[in-house]
Write a protein that holds these residues in place. Structure first.
Motif, PDB file in Angstrom:
ATOM      1  N   ILE A 248       0.868  -1.175   0.000  1.00 31.76           N
ATOM      2  CA  ILE A 248       0.000   0.000   0.000  1.00 31.76           C
ATOM      3  C   ILE A 248       0.901   1.220   0.000  1.00 31.76           C
ATOM      4  N   PHE A 249       0.971   1.909  -1.136  1.00 27.05           N
ATOM      5  CA  PHE A 249       1.841   3.072  -1.259  1.00 27.05           C
ATOM      6  C   PHE A 249       1.096   4.352  -0.900  1.00 27.05           C
ATOM      7  N   THR A 250       1.770   5.213  -0.164  1.00 26.51           N
ATOM      8  CA  THR A 250       1.291   6.563   0.098  1.00 26.51           C
ATOM      9  C   THR A 250       2.331   7.545  -0.431  1.00 26.51           C
ATOM     10  N   ASN A 251       1.935   8.784  -0.573  1.00 28.06           N
ATOM     11  CA  ASN A 251       2.863   9.791  -1.100  1.00 28.06           C
ATOM     12  C   ASN A 251       3.699  10.459  -0.030  1.00 28.06           C
ATOM     13  N   THR A 252       3.295  10.343   1.230  1.00 31.48           N
ATOM     14  CA  THR A 252       4.031  10.990   2.315  1.00 31.48           C
ATOM     15  C   THR A 252       4.170  10.033   3.498  1.00 31.48           C
ATOM     16  N   ARG A 253       5.153  10.305   4.325  1.00 26.36           N
ATOM     17  CA  ARG A 253       5.345   9.500   5.531  1.00 26.36           C
ATOM     18  C   ARG A 253       4.193   9.697   6.513  1.00 26.36           C
ATOM     19  N   VAL A 302       2.439  -0.897   4.486  1.00 28.31           N
ATOM     20  CA  VAL A 302       2.152   0.482   4.099  1.00 28.31           C
ATOM     21  C   VAL A 302       3.493   1.183   3.966  1.00 28.31           C
ATOM     22  N   ALA A 303       3.743   1.757   2.784  1.00 26.97           N
ATOM     23  CA  ALA A 303       5.084   2.276   2.509  1.00 26.97           C
ATOM     24  C   ALA A 303       5.023   3.560   1.696  1.00 26.97           C
ATOM     25  N   THR A 304       6.126   4.279   1.715  1.00 23.85           N
ATOM     26  CA  THR A 304       6.312   5.441   0.848  1.00 23.85           C
ATOM     27  C   THR A 304       7.225   5.028  -0.294  1.00 23.85           C
ATOM     28  N   SER A 305       7.891   5.996  -0.912  1.00 24.76           N
ATOM     29  CA  SER A 305       8.810   5.686  -2.008  1.00 24.76           C
ATOM     30  C   SER A 305      10.008   4.867  -1.539  1.00 24.76           C
ATOM     31  N   VAL A 319      -0.874  -4.101  -5.537  1.00 21.80           N
ATOM     32  CA  VAL A 319      -0.359  -2.796  -5.141  1.00 21.80           C
ATOM     33  C   VAL A 319      -1.522  -1.831  -5.092  1.00 21.80           C
ATOM     34  N   LEU A 320      -1.675  -1.141  -3.969  1.00 26.15           N
ATOM     35  CA  LEU A 320      -2.660  -0.082  -3.844  1.00 26.15           C
ATOM     36  C   LEU A 320      -1.923   1.246  -3.733  1.00 26.15           C
ATOM     37  N   GLN A 321      -2.429   2.268  -4.404  1.00 28.35           N
ATOM     38  CA  GLN A 321      -1.865   3.610  -4.328  1.00 28.35           C
ATOM     39  C   GLN A 321      -2.889   4.516  -3.655  1.00 28.35           C
ATOM     40  N   ILE A 322      -2.561   4.987  -2.447  1.00 31.28           N
ATOM     41  CA  ILE A 322      -3.460   5.887  -1.726  1.00 31.28           C
ATOM     42  C   ILE A 322      -3.286   7.298  -2.291  1.00 31.28           C
TER      43      ILE A 322
END
Length: 825
Positions: A248-253, A302-305, A319-322
């Protein structure tokens, strides 16, 4: 090692090489450099590694360097490179040398270098500082630069270019190959790495790419940043439950910390099989997460870049992109984390956090499938990196100034370097330029009268330089650790500085209670409350790319023509229809301006779709012009707000909008002067100078175990800033700071293009009776900066009530939509 035959090794495993792999093997055997551009998980690693092995020679010492942009990739890459060695090159060893490599291992390597070394740009530069660097590195005949798209547009990429120029000086036959999966300007990227005459290889294989969207049940007519976040919690949990392993990708920490908590709040039984991964967590924690992913022990991460580059996690199914990925390249990079093997489909599911991101999701899919990937441009001769490099090569055996000038200019980033610029940099490291001559610590290199070579004469200067080689400059951080001992990670000092003992905050997937600061560490204990403040890390917002902005506008144009076929557009239908009802949809060929009068003042909304960074400068510029360029303009007070789509200017008094209607508001003739006048450009440049001063070695971050605080670093850089401004106005680092602000923070080239487009595009001015769906997010963005959470909720409730009433009104009050004629380009 002529007996190396990649075909046999592949055949022994039941594999058949792809045509692009054979093409790379042949090119490298012929001594050609180049760039391999291929889909993630398609076999790029063995394409270049087998080519490097076929170039091996019987000479002792280091022969192949593999550069990786992240330490986390080094161990994974080392294992992959070691796999074929017993069969193809039994005498070879692959070593690993990064900031995480123990000192004992470093010493062992220096006694007997391995044949191949996986390292980072920073560690390679450190190797160049060794007295016998030439003897140790002259035998390197092949360099592989992994994830070149990630390095290209940064000063780390510039650092790589300078290091390669040095290696080519020692070995003119050096072969250099870059690997990339997501680049738009391939020829330029290849020339930047390899110089003229490189060979571009495209790895075309049939690999399915699936991009879909998790649709919200109630998108609503009105939406704003984060509006759908809570509503998407259960759908995300349901998707994770269906798959074996999900990233699960997020754009920020900050967003990663929040979504980790949301998952465990919904499924407490997932504790231990759901993990968190971002760059501020302790290295041991990140290693544990990465091992768990590889071994298939984790249900979700849950991770960032921090996890979207290079590492192979074969068990990852989904892969999920939040939120929006904001760029096509980033979306493709993250999609490639699933199905990370030839023949397996890559799938990424987008999770919107507001209704406009539904439109972005459909636009991203169209752009990705059409191959509209963003270009990345290298910095133009950054002098702070050059200053650092001069000290590096002075340590590494010394240099002849004439020869080094030619060598540096052979790096594409410095092809335009003038002799005057080089002489200034040399004088700066010799005596500190025109203002630091009285301080011996800035006399970093001296010319040996016997040999004519420039060297570093002082051991303390040498040690300080080696401790901060590199171009990665982050805000000062503090270790977060339990009172009883044990590290959790690191967090920006500025955040901890705002806490009082007993305050609760969220970090490393836990709610922590701050106890005290001791020896540059924030001591914490387990919290007694279930909630706390989520830290906001600096530089965390990513702007919409030009390619994505164009794709979104093209979709809005289709919606305006009644051609909304994608499921995302159907879901966003209520919002888009309401925008059409209360105003107009922005689209190519029509610049929409909305005006509104409220108790706050007189609002002007514009939708250029230039991205957040451009809109920051644009809003400042337009407000300044409304205040200063309109004849007879009265004194006025302006408040500003921006997002990726548009900007809001709120005036306390009615502004004269004649310049809007005649198009002069968007003129580009005096753009540079107006931008510098409209912005607090001195403060912006001073902030940028802090980073430049650290890269150039003016500001020292401290010795191991005794780092300097953020206040100390800021004070030091501010002192240099003032000294140079008063006594050394010709200091080129000052000019570099101003140029970087314009080029990077404000994206001046894109700003000019956006203004030109606005000036050419017919204008439609819509007087609003209440907030429109496109204007409401801008109002909320501004109010967030001004109001507490409780007061914002009250104000938002009133805004929504008025807007919903207007949207449901069967006969809304007529509005005059003024279309302003424009001169056509």
């Amino acid at each position: 090692m002529a007996n190396v035959n990649p075909e046999d090794w592949f055949a022994a495993r039941g594999w058949t090489p792809f045509p692009f792999q054979r093409e790379v093997w042949a090119a490298m055997a012929a001594g050609h450099s180049g760039l391999l551009h291929a889909t993630t998980g398609s076999g790029k690693t063995y394409a270049v590694w087998m080519g490097a092995l076929t170039r091996a020679c019987p000479a002792p010492g280091l022969q192949v360097l593999w550069l990786t942009p992240m330490r986390a990739l080094a161990a994974d890459t080392t294992r992959a490179l070691a796999l074929p060695l017993p069969d193809l090159a039994p005498a070879w060893q692959v070593g690993q040398r990064t900031g995480d490599t123990p000192s004992a291992e470093r010493a062992r390597q220096e006694r007997r270098w391995p044949k191949a070394l996986v390292t980072t740009p920073e560690s390679l530069s450190l190797m160049l500082t060794r007295e016998h660097a030439r003897d140790e590195l002259a035998g390197v005949h092949t360099v592989i630069v992994d994830e070149w798209h990630e390095l290209l547009a940064s000063k780390r990429g510039t650092q790589v270019q300078l290091a390669l120029a040095r290696l080519r000086r020692w070995n003119p036959g050096l072969v250099v190959w870059g690997l990339s999966a997501t680049l738009g300007n391939l020829d330029e990227a290849m020339a930047t790495l390899c110089g003229p005459g490189g060979q571009l290889v495209r790895g075309r294989i049939d690999k399915a790419l699936v991009i879909d969207t998790l649709l919200p049940a109630e998108p609503g007519r009105f939406s704003w940043g984060g509006h759908l976040g809570a509503q998407m919690q259960q759908p995300v949990v349901d998707e994770v439950a269906k798959a074996e392993t999900t990233l699960i990708f997020t754009n920020t920490r900050s967003q990663a910390e929040i979504w980790y908590q949301l998952l465990l709040e919904a499924r407490p039984d997932w504790a231990g099989v759901v993990a968190l991964h971002h760059g501020s967590l302790d290295r041991d924690t990140r290693d544990w997460v990465e091992r768990g992913l590889k071994e298939g022990r984790l249900k979700a991460v849950v991770a960032t870049s921090s996890l979207d580059l290079g590492v192979d996690f074969l068990p990852v199914e989904r892969v999920l992109q939040i939120g929006s990925a904001k760029g096509v390249a980033r979306l493709l990079q993250r999609a490639g984390r699933s199905g990370h093997a030839p023949g397996r489909a890559s799938r990424v599911t987008l999770v919107p956090t507001n209704t406009l991101e539904l439109v972005e999701a459909a636009a991203a899919r169209r752009a990705a499938l059409a191959g509209q990937v963003e270009s990345r441009l290298a910095p133009d001769k950054p002098l702070d990196v050059l200053v650092q490099h001069l000290v590096t090569v002075a340590l590494g055996g010394g240099f002849d100034a004439e020869a080094l000038f030619d060598e540096v200019r052979s790096a594409p980033c410095y092809a335009g370097l003038t002799r005057a610029e080089f002489e200034w940099a040399l004088a700066f490291v010799e005596r500190g330029g025109d203002s630091l001559g009285a301080y011996p610590e800035y006399h970093r290199v001296q010319r040996d009268p016997d040999t004519g070579l420039w060297r570093v004469p002082d051991r303390s200067i040498a040690r300080r330089h080696r401790l901060q080689v590199g171009t990665i400059v982050a805000d000062a951080t503090m270790t977060v650790q339990w009172v009883s001992g044990g590290k959790l990670g690191s967090i920006e000092e500025s955040f901890i500085g705002r806490l009082s003992p007993g305050d609760h905050f969220v970090f490393a997937g836990r709610v922590l209670a701050y106890v005290r600061t001791q020896d540059m560490a924030a001591l914490v204990r387990k919290a007694s409350k279930p909630k706390g403040i989520v830290p906001a890390w600096a530089g965390s917002r990513m702007p919409l790319s030009s390619e994505m902005a164009d794709a979104v506008q093209a979709l809005l144009d289709a919606v305006d023509r009644g051609e909304a076929s994608e499921p995302e557009l159907q879901a966003a239908g209520p919002m888009l229809t309401t925008q059409q009802r209360l105003s107009l949809l922005p689209r190519p060929g029509r610049l929409v301006a909305e005006t509104l009068v409220t108790r706050e003042g007189h609002h002007l909304f514009l939708y250029p779709f230039g991205g957040r960074n451009v809109h920051i400068g644009l809003a400042q510029l337009l407000a300044w012009r409304l205040a200063h360029r309109v004849q007879g303009a009265r004194p006025n007070t302006f408040s500003l707000s921006v997002n990726d789509y548009g900007l809001e200017i709120v005036a306390a008094e009615p502004p004269d909008l004649s310049a809007l209607h005649d198009g002069s508001l968007f003129a580009t003739g005096d753009l540079m002067a107006d931008v510098l006048a409209s912005l607090n450009s001195g403060a912006l440049a001073q902030r940028r100078f802090r980073e430049i001063a650290r890269v150039a070695g003016l500001v020292f971050g401290g010795y191991p175990g005794a780092p300097k605080s953020l206040k100390q670093l800021q004070a030091s850089s501010s002192l240099f800033w003032e000294v140079f401004r008063q006594y050394d106005r010709g200091n080129r680092l000052l000019g570099q700071a101003e140029q970087e602000v314009l080029a990077q923070e404000l994206e001046m080239t894109r700003l000019r293009a956006v203004l030109d487009h606005m000036a050419r595009t017919p204008l439609a001015v819509v007087p609003l009776q209440t907030a429109s769906p496109f204007s409401l997010p801008l109002m909320v963005e501004r109010l967030r900066e001004q109001l507490s959470t409780e007061k914002l909720a009250d104000r938002l409730a009133r805004l929504l009530a008025d807007a919903e009433q207007a949207a449901m009104d069967p006969a809304p009050a007529p509005r005059r939509r003024r279309r302003s004629p424009r001169r056509q380009a």
